[in-house]
Motif scaffolding. Structure first.
Motif: not given
Lengths: 356, 356
Positions: A161-165, A318-320, A329-330
């Protein structure tokens, strides 16, 4: 053999117009006939041309702020390698205006995690790389970050239930499942075994550890493996207590044929077995700590399962930054390889990236 | 956090002189007092400064010629990944004047190897990346390259009595030793087993294959493992003959409990077992061919041992060009990791470098 980058002048020559015309079309500046615009746009589309975001980012004046929130650690710990990956990522971003700072929390004290997360969010970073604590507590802060539009990426383990990249880490369930396979497929009879945890008084178990445990037990169930399991919990920094637990298990219950430790501290059990000259216990551990590797080489640990910590945090940084700098977007879920190390291949192992 | 590159002007400020003075000291152009020269040189030494070889190489007009000599292959073969690594290395050199060309030989025909090597040496390349054939033949050409001052690097396997700049590849003996450990440590009884080779009529065995065999047999001897070994040799492109060999071994000798194949073609045996619905044979193979991976996933191959082919050739190209462009010497022996793949971790495996 060598691929060539497409330049404005190449496109100009394809379209039969000047480089200046291409530039005007790319930047929507007038003075180009609609017909020519169409022709140029068609070519741009065909060759899949994208304007040089890299150059724009280099020229940008905004300083991006990225925070990494990870557990504090002692030299040689798993988390030291996570920091190596963060620093490597930072190094490769040194041409851009990105400010990367690491904040450390005590992984065995929820209060410490909360305090650091409050501090992190208050400083309003653009992005945050996070090694989550237990689900319920972490969720409180991911919600705050969602509201504050702070982008975050999980490493090591993820929470629901989280929305990380994105997430970069091991498939924890599967690494536990593999641990069981490595243990039970060995040419030995295991009547009783021990599973060791590691915690601070009153704390819930870390998400990754409990998933490994689930995976391990799931293999056992699938393969209809029987035999008693003794569960024991070590306390961080309480050597005496830990020693006592092992004495009870290994010296008084002599039927024990195997043990598994889902944290990175397998060496504690291995060194106990060595000290008391106890042979014939199959011991499975996780992570490439120097002490674990030494026990693997001496044969007291039979297998180590590794999860490329440097790669996790390097790729996460790197993705961030790719997202914050270039809106690139990764993939959401990025599992690292589950590496199997034994006496026979440990000398050739290298968890670090090969280039750079 | 972010490391900064040291520039001439930083050195100038450290030494308390102008950037022009630093430049004159670096290039040994006069008009600088001995005292100042000493001071500047001391600082350069302290900060471990090296002049920008990268910039000099970029500006150089000479075109370097690098040849890669590898076996020809079919899509999906091991050597396809070796070529991926070469191409990746070439791509990263695209800013330099380096011309990289690949020449292919038939690995089962010594004549073909000789012909290609004659052609390669006649074209007088600056450097050569070589997947060696059998010792005696390869040595003839390494001697020619030594005389002609052509620098060469071995990948995949190495030969004795040669002077390569470096070797990038697996420790073949150890990968055979590990194969035996994985086989015999399993919870099964193996009374008889088969070892499969792969060759073209009249050819000696490849160096890597024979070292793996030695490693395998050495483990067996060390652990006092008994039981009959059946040796069988497949012929490339002779399906009928290969099929007949397997029929004799698996359908007529029913005591066979295990098999190992030291080339990358384990899937040939695995697919035979599947076709004839033969269960309970422990099968160990090498290399991440798609067909091997499919058999591993279906459970007919129990373990695959991998050797990161892309990494071998990528690093070899980089080492060769680093030497030719910057006189930077690589380590002589560079073993790649020996990766263990099973049903439980194959989905997470990635042999490619993580960056770039």
């Amino acid at each position: 053999m060598i691929e060539k980058k497409i330049k404005i002048k190449d496109i100009a020559s394809l379209a039969g117009v000047s480089a200046g015309t291409i530039d005007r079309v790319l930047h929507n500046r007038g003075n180009v006939s609609l017909e020519t615009q169409d022709k140029v746009r068609k070519i741009l589309k065909e060759i899949n041309y994208s304007p040089n975001l890299y150059a724009s980012a280099l020229a940008s004046k905004k300083v991006l702020s990225i925070l990494a929130v990870i557990p504090q650690y002692k030299p040689g710990d798993y988390w030291e390698k996570i920091e190596v990956g963060i620093r490597q990522g930072a190094l490769e971003l040194s041409n851009f205006k990105v400010n990367i700072r690491i904040l450390y929390f005590d992984q065995y004290a929820v209060d410490s995690f909360c305090e650091i997360m409050e501090e992190a969010i208050a400083s309003k970073p653009d992005g945050l790389l996070l090694a989550p604590s237990i689900n319920s507590i972490t969720k409180k802060y991911t919600q705050k970050m969602d509201s504050a539009d702070i982008k975050y990426i999980f490493i090591d383990s993820q929470i629901e239930d989280a929305n990380p990249l994105a997430y970069f880490g091991q498939h924890s369930f599967q690494s536990g499942y593999l641990g069981a396979k490595l243990l039970f497929a060995q040419n030995i009879e295991i009547k009783e075994m021990a599973i060791f945890s590691f915690y601070h008084e009153g704390q819930e178990t870390n998400n990754q550890i409990s998933l490994r445990m689930k995976g391990f037990l799931s293999y056992r169930e699938n393969k209809n493996i029987r035999g008693k399991i003794h569960r024991a919990s070590f306390l961080e920094d309480d050597k005496e207590r830990n020693e006592k637990i092992m004495k009870t298990l290994f010296l008084e219950k002599t039927k024990l044929g195997a043990a598994v430790i889902f944290t990175s501290r397998a060496y504690i059990v291995a060194e106990f077995l060595e000290k008391h000259n106890i042979k014939g216990i199959a011991l499975i551990g996780y992570d490439m700590l120097e002490k674990n590797i030494a026990c693997l080489k001496r044969g007291t640990i039979s297998h180590l399962i590794a999860q490329r910590p440097e790669e996790q945090s390097y790729k996460a940084i790197k993705a961030l930054s790719d997202f914050l700098l270039f809106k690139k977007k990764a993939n959401k879920i990025n599992y690292v390889p589950i590496d199997i190390l034994m006496q026979e291949n440990i000398d050739f192992y290298n968890s670090m990236f090969c280039c750079g």
